[in-house]
Design a protein around this motif. Structure first.
Motif, short mmCIF file in Angstrom:
data_model
loop_
_atom_site.label_atom_id
_atom_site.label_comp_id
_atom_site.label_asym_id
_atom_site.label_seq_id
_atom_site.Cartn_x
_atom_site.Cartn_y
_atom_site.Cartn_z
N LYS A 25 0.98 -1.17 0.06
CA LYS A 25 0.04 0.15 0.03
C LYS A 25 0.77 1.49 0.10
CE LYS A 25 -3.35 0.96 -0.64
NZ LYS A 25 -4.60 1.67 -0.89
N CYS A 27 1.50 4.05 -2.12
CA CYS A 27 0.75 5.02 -3.10
C CYS A 27 0.34 6.38 -3.33
CB CYS A 27 -0.81 4.22 -3.29
SG CYS A 27 -1.50 4.37 -5.05
N TYR A 29 -2.31 7.66 -4.06
CA TYR A 29 -3.63 7.69 -4.23
C TYR A 29 -4.20 6.88 -2.95
CZ TYR A 29 -4.42 9.16 -9.23
OH TYR A 29 -4.68 10.00 -10.42
N ASN A 30 -5.25 7.22 -2.50
CA ASN A 30 -5.96 6.47 -1.77
C ASN A 30 -7.32 6.13 -1.99
OD1 ASN A 30 -6.80 5.38 0.93
ND2 ASN A 30 -6.84 7.34 1.99
N CYS A 31 -7.72 5.32 -3.09
CA CYS A 31 -8.91 5.28 -3.74
C CYS A 31 -9.89 4.65 -2.76
CB CYS A 31 -8.88 4.21 -5.05
SG CYS A 31 -7.50 4.93 -6.33
N TYR A 33 -11.95 2.78 -3.57
CA TYR A 33 -12.62 1.33 -3.99
C TYR A 33 -11.02 0.50 -3.85
CZ TYR A 33 -10.51 3.15 -8.21
OH TYR A 33 -9.61 3.53 -9.25
N CYS A 34 -10.15 0.76 -3.29
CA CYS A 34 -8.82 0.06 -3.42
C CYS A 34 -9.01 -1.34 -2.74
CB CYS A 34 -7.72 0.65 -2.76
SG CYS A 34 -6.26 -0.14 -2.81
N THR A 39 -4.69 3.80 2.00
CA THR A 39 -3.45 3.86 1.81
C THR A 39 -3.16 4.88 3.15
OG1 THR A 39 -3.57 4.33 -0.19
CG2 THR A 39 -1.34 4.91 0.36
N GLY A 80 1.22 -1.39 -4.66
CA GLY A 80 1.00 0.13 -4.81
C GLY A 80 0.96 0.49 -6.02
N ASN A 108 -1.85 4.21 -11.93
CA ASN A 108 -2.77 5.08 -11.79
C ASN A 108 -2.66 6.31 -12.85
OD1 ASN A 108 -0.92 6.77 -10.43
ND2 ASN A 108 -1.86 6.39 -8.26
S1 SF4 Z 1 -6.39 1.39 -6.44
FE1 SF4 Z 1 -4.27 1.42 -7.11
S2 SF4 Z 1 -4.01 3.80 -7.23
FE2 SF4 Z 1 -5.85 3.31 -5.92
S3 SF4 Z 1 -5.29 3.38 -3.65
FE3 SF4 Z 1 -5.09 1.14 -4.55
S4 SF4 Z 1 -3.17 0.88 -5.09
FE4 SF4 Z 1 -3.06 3.19 -5.06
#
Ligand code: SF4
Length: 321
Positions: A25, A27, A29-31, A33-34, A39, A80, A108
């Motif tokens: 983790k 990254c 981003y902190n999506c 939906y991850c 993150t 990540g 990403n």
């Molecule tokens: S889905 Fe990908 S870009 Fe988004 S937080 Fe998770 S690892 Fe990062």
């Protein structure tokens, strides 16, 4: 922890041998939906988290263990954001020198506004960047990116990459119900994708448990809306389920934990993956996994998922003790 894993079944890439140059983790981003959870902390610093030589040693060993037909793609992906690996370009070129299997990078795409980062990807065959929304508010809401990353610069980076890159670009749009499957978000996204001109637009929905329990996959109406607005080139990626190949070098439990770091597994996927064991041994491995402290079972939309214990999921999400 192994730096190379699989092959694992991938919805887009068939049997994918994963190379993972990034710690769990890590990254920018902190999506919402991850599938690996939240993150913490979000970082935007590029560096070599593992020595490139040790990554290449692991790649060579994995390629030697498999017949070329066993692997459809060698894929930089994992726990990540791979573009945070400072030696990514060198690693891609080294893999290309070793094998004729195509190389994919799942990213990403947030750092493609940097010329040097774009150049590092030139040796890849397929680059799969994510683009969920192009208005700053929805981008922030879904991807919760590092503060200085602005979506207009990211889109400009993707446009520049299209001009320069001779390989394939497949843009992934992860559709979250009510967030980016609605017209006001899809219309400007379609305009940006027209400028980026990807070879494919792949519409995806979160099928494994997301970082935030309130996230819902787009429904049939949302998918239809997205396909209509984004155009004929948009395709829906069907959910894949299959066998995971467990690296049993240390122990079966370690091998399963290694997969869970990158990929939560449904209960039935875990059972299928351990299918070569007699009933009693399978139960023993599952019990040992439970007791290892490295794996947790969680429920999402009525299904039991096995996750890596360090994954931090939304507080509302029930965890099976
Ligand atoms: S889905 Fe990908 S870009 Fe988004 S937080 Fe998770 S690892 Fe990062």
């Amino acid at each position: 922890m192994s730096l190379v894993y699989g092959p694992v079944p991938s919805r887009r890439l068939g049997q994918s041998l994963g190379i993972d140059p990034i710690p769990f983790k890590t990254c920018n981003y902190n999506c919402v939906y991850c599938q690996l959870g939240r993150t913490a902390p979000v970082t935007n610093e590029r560096c070599d988290f593992f020595s490139p030589a040790s990554i290449m040693t692991a790649v060579e060993a994995a390629l030697e263990r498999h017949q070329p037909g066993d692997i459809d793609y060698v894929t930089f992906v994992g726990q990540g954001e791979p573009l945070l690996c400072a030696s990514l370009g060198r690693l891609i070129r080294s893999v290309k020198a070793l094998t004729s299997i195509p190389v994919a990078v799942i990213t990403n795409g947030s750092l493609l506004f940097l010329t040097g980062v774009r150049e590092e990807l030139y040796a890849a065959d397929v680059v799969i960047p994510t683009l969920d929304a192009v208005d700053e508010a929805t981008f922030r809401q879904i991807n919760r990116a590092w503060p200085s990353l602005r979506i207009d610069r990211i889109v400009a980076g993707l446009e520049a990459f299209r001009e320069e890159f001779s390989g394939k670009i497949w843009v992934e749009v992860m559709l979250v119900r009510g967030l980016n499957d609605i017209e006001p978000v899809l219309v400007p996204l379609a305009a940006a994708l027209e400028r980026i001109r990807p070879d494919r637009i792949q519409l995806n929905v979160p099928v494994r448990l997301p970082a935030e329990e309130w996230v819902e996959p787009s429904d049939a109406a949302g998918l239809l809306r997205a396909m209509t607005i984004l155009g004929e080139v948009a395709e829906v990626i069907p959910a894949a389920e299959g066998m995971f190949e467990v690296d049993e070098t240390d122990s079966l439990v370690d091998g399963v934990v290694d997969i869970l770091r990158r990929h939560p597994m449904r209960q039935r996927e875990l059972e299928r993956t351990l299918g070569h064991l007699a009933g009693e041994s399978k139960d023993e491995v599952i019990k040992a996994l439970e007791e290892s402290g490295y794996a947790r079972r969680r429920i999402y939309r009525g299904e039991v998922f096995w996750t890596y214990a360090r994954g931090r999921y939304g507080s509302a999400g029930p965890e099976i003790a």
